[in-house]
Design an enzyme around this catalytic site. Structure first.
Site, PDB file in Angstrom:
ATOM      1  N   SER A 244      41.547  61.422  -4.296  1.00 18.53           N
ATOM      2  CA  SER A 244      40.249  60.772  -4.168  1.00 18.53           C
ATOM      3  C   SER A 244      39.509  61.304  -2.930  1.00 18.53           C
ATOM      4  O   SER A 244      39.424  62.519  -2.738  1.00 18.53           O
ATOM      5  CB  SER A 244      40.444  59.249  -4.134  1.00 18.53           C
ATOM      6  OG  SER A 244      39.201  58.582  -4.275  1.00 18.53           O
ATOM      7  N   LYS A 248      39.151  65.289  -1.008  1.00 21.27           N
ATOM      8  CA  LYS A 248      38.032  66.031  -0.421  1.00 21.27           C
ATOM      9  C   LYS A 248      38.479  66.646   0.903  1.00 21.27           C
ATOM     10  O   LYS A 248      38.202  67.816   1.208  1.00 21.27           O
ATOM     11  CB  LYS A 248      36.842  65.104  -0.200  1.00 21.27           C
ATOM     12  CG  LYS A 248      36.382  64.291  -1.406  1.00 21.27           C
ATOM     13  CD  LYS A 248      35.203  63.384  -1.060  1.00 21.27           C
ATOM     14  CE  LYS A 248      35.006  62.203  -2.002  1.00 21.27           C
ATOM     15  NZ  LYS A 248      34.806  62.518  -3.391  1.00 21.27           N
ATOM     16  N   HIS A 385      41.771  56.463 -12.308  1.00 21.09           N
ATOM     17  CA  HIS A 385      41.794  57.004 -10.946  1.00 21.09           C
ATOM     18  C   HIS A 385      43.072  56.558 -10.241  1.00 21.09           C
ATOM     19  O   HIS A 385      43.195  55.424  -9.781  1.00 21.09           O
ATOM     20  CB  HIS A 385      40.553  56.477 -10.210  1.00 21.09           C
ATOM     21  CG  HIS A 385      40.224  57.213  -8.957  1.00 21.09           C
ATOM     22  ND1 HIS A 385      39.948  58.553  -8.928  1.00 21.09           N
ATOM     23  CD2 HIS A 385      40.100  56.772  -7.665  1.00 21.09           C
ATOM     24  CE1 HIS A 385      39.660  58.915  -7.690  1.00 21.09           C
ATOM     25  NE2 HIS A 385      39.761  57.857  -6.901  1.00 21.09           N
TER      26      HIS A 385
END
Length: 405
Positions: A244, A248, A385
């Protein structure tokens, strides 16, 4: 033109993108045709661009930083592992900002082992129910189960253990190191006074400020600094992992720190593996308004310009080349836009091919549970997710191919 992909419980519409900026075209308009040109010319100008316009500037390695191993047990995980806990004193001072590393090393291997390093969401105590793990004293999100007055409690032990299958990793011959994101930088807009960013006021109040995602990536490099000193660790074979928003950070860490031998992005979405030009799911406006601290101030000028952005995330993935990178999605995770994540990986392929017959061996998004594995790898699984055992099985198989001597 719309076509349907990943038929099943949910179908995804393929978005046609025709104006994606070319990763191999330099600022002067000339085309990169060799790996040497990429290394010496194109990659440096892309690093400069992304530091200025998106992730912000980051400091170097702190000169006074010290490490202290405050816990070591050879009987962790039922005897399968040695547990170490290490504090990184960023300024060398015990009353200054610090980062706690939780490290598990398999006991059945007598030589230095490859390692998977990643940030965790809720504190080291959430990774496993092991009662000896230090409970973080750093800021916690009050919406997290077990948090009281923004601080962790005993109730959080093992709360995220399903995302960190430590015994599986030990059985496969990997050490696992993790640090709590909040030790590096608290995840809220006014958190500048806490964590590592507070040490660098000269990198604030400017458009290319030291951002939270930038700080998380920087913190991963500081953990790698420690791993390079530990004789049980094969520090030339360390993978950086993130899920998640922490995915990044993992991609940016891989792009900016070539010591990471392999990079894993699990559903990192916008600002991670997803192309902004694929506008479904999370976009720049939401990132810059709901999470204004994640990226630098200059990034805000691109709100509502996702489809015409002069740069995009395939360039970040390309900066990892020729080191292997694994990008993964979940069918139900529409906010991360699985299609955009696949094409982020695929459009980085041009960089990898400068170094040899490398790339992503799929011309279109593969079916569910059917990994496409080259030097760039991708899979999409059913579900939402999360990080599942299925994901880790693929990552460990990938690591077997590239991390083990």
């Amino acid at each position: 033109m719309l076509t349907l992909l990943w038929a099943g419980s949910q179908a995804f519409a393929q978005q046609k993108v025709t104006n994606l900026p070319d990763v191999l075209t330099m600022n002067n308009g000339k085309k990169v045709t060799t790996a040497k040109q990429w290394i010496n010319l194109r990659k440096p100008e892309l690093l400069k661009l992304f530091k200025r316009e998106m992730y912000g500037q980051s400091p170097g390695k702190p000169v006074a930083m010290t490490f202290k191993v405050f816990d070591e047990s050879k009987n962790a995980l039922g005897g399968k592992a040695t547990r170490k806990q290490i504090t990184v004193y960023i300024t060398g001072k015990e009353d200054g900002p610090k980062i706690d590393i939780l490290l598990y090393i398999p006991n059945n291997i007598k030589h230095p082992v490859p390692t998977i390093l990643g940030l965790n969401f809720d504190g080291n105590q959430s990774v496993n129910a092991d009662p000896a793990i230090k409970i973080t004293t750093s800021w916690e999100d009050k919406g997290t189960k077990g948090v009281v007055n923004n601080h962790a409690t005993e109730a959080m032990r093992g709360s995220n253990a399903s995302q960190w299958p430590l015994e599986m990793m030990m059985d496969k011959g990997y050490a696992v190191a993790t640090i709590y994101r909040g030790d590096i930088d608290p995840d809220y807009p006014d958190g500048l006074s806490q964590g590592a960013r507070s040490l660098y006021p000269e990198l604030q109040n400017r458009g290319d400020n030291f951002s939270t995602v930038g700080a998380w990536a920087w913190g991963l490099s500081r953990a790698l600094d420690y791993l390079q000193t530990d004789k049980a660790i094969d520090s030339k074979h360390v993978a950086v992992f993130g899920f998640s928003r922490l995915g990044k950070a993992a991609l940016w860490a891989g792009a900016t720190d070539e010591r990471f031998a392999l990079v894993i992005s699990n559903e990192s979405g916008a600002g991670g593996a997803k192309l902004f030009h694929y506008t479904a799911g999370e976009g720049i406006r939401r990132l810059c308004t709901k999470f204004p601290h994640w990226f630098c101030g200059n990034f805000k000028k691109y709100m509502d310009q996702d489809s015409i952005l002069p740069f995009d995330q395939h360039m970040v993935i390309g900066m990892i080349a020729p080191r292997p990178v694994y990008i993964a999605s979940a069918e139900g995770d529409t906010n991360s836009n699985p299609e955009g994540e696949f094409w982020g990986a695929k459009n980085a392929e041009a960089v990898y091919k400068l170094f040899g017959p490398y790339g992503l061996p799929a011309e279109n998004p593969p079916p569910l549970n059917t990994p496409a594995v080259g030097r760039i790898a991708y899979h999409i699984r059913p579900g939402g997710h999360d990080v599942k055992d299925y994901d880790w099985i693929q990552y460990l198989n990938f690591a077997d191919k590239y991390l083990k001597k």
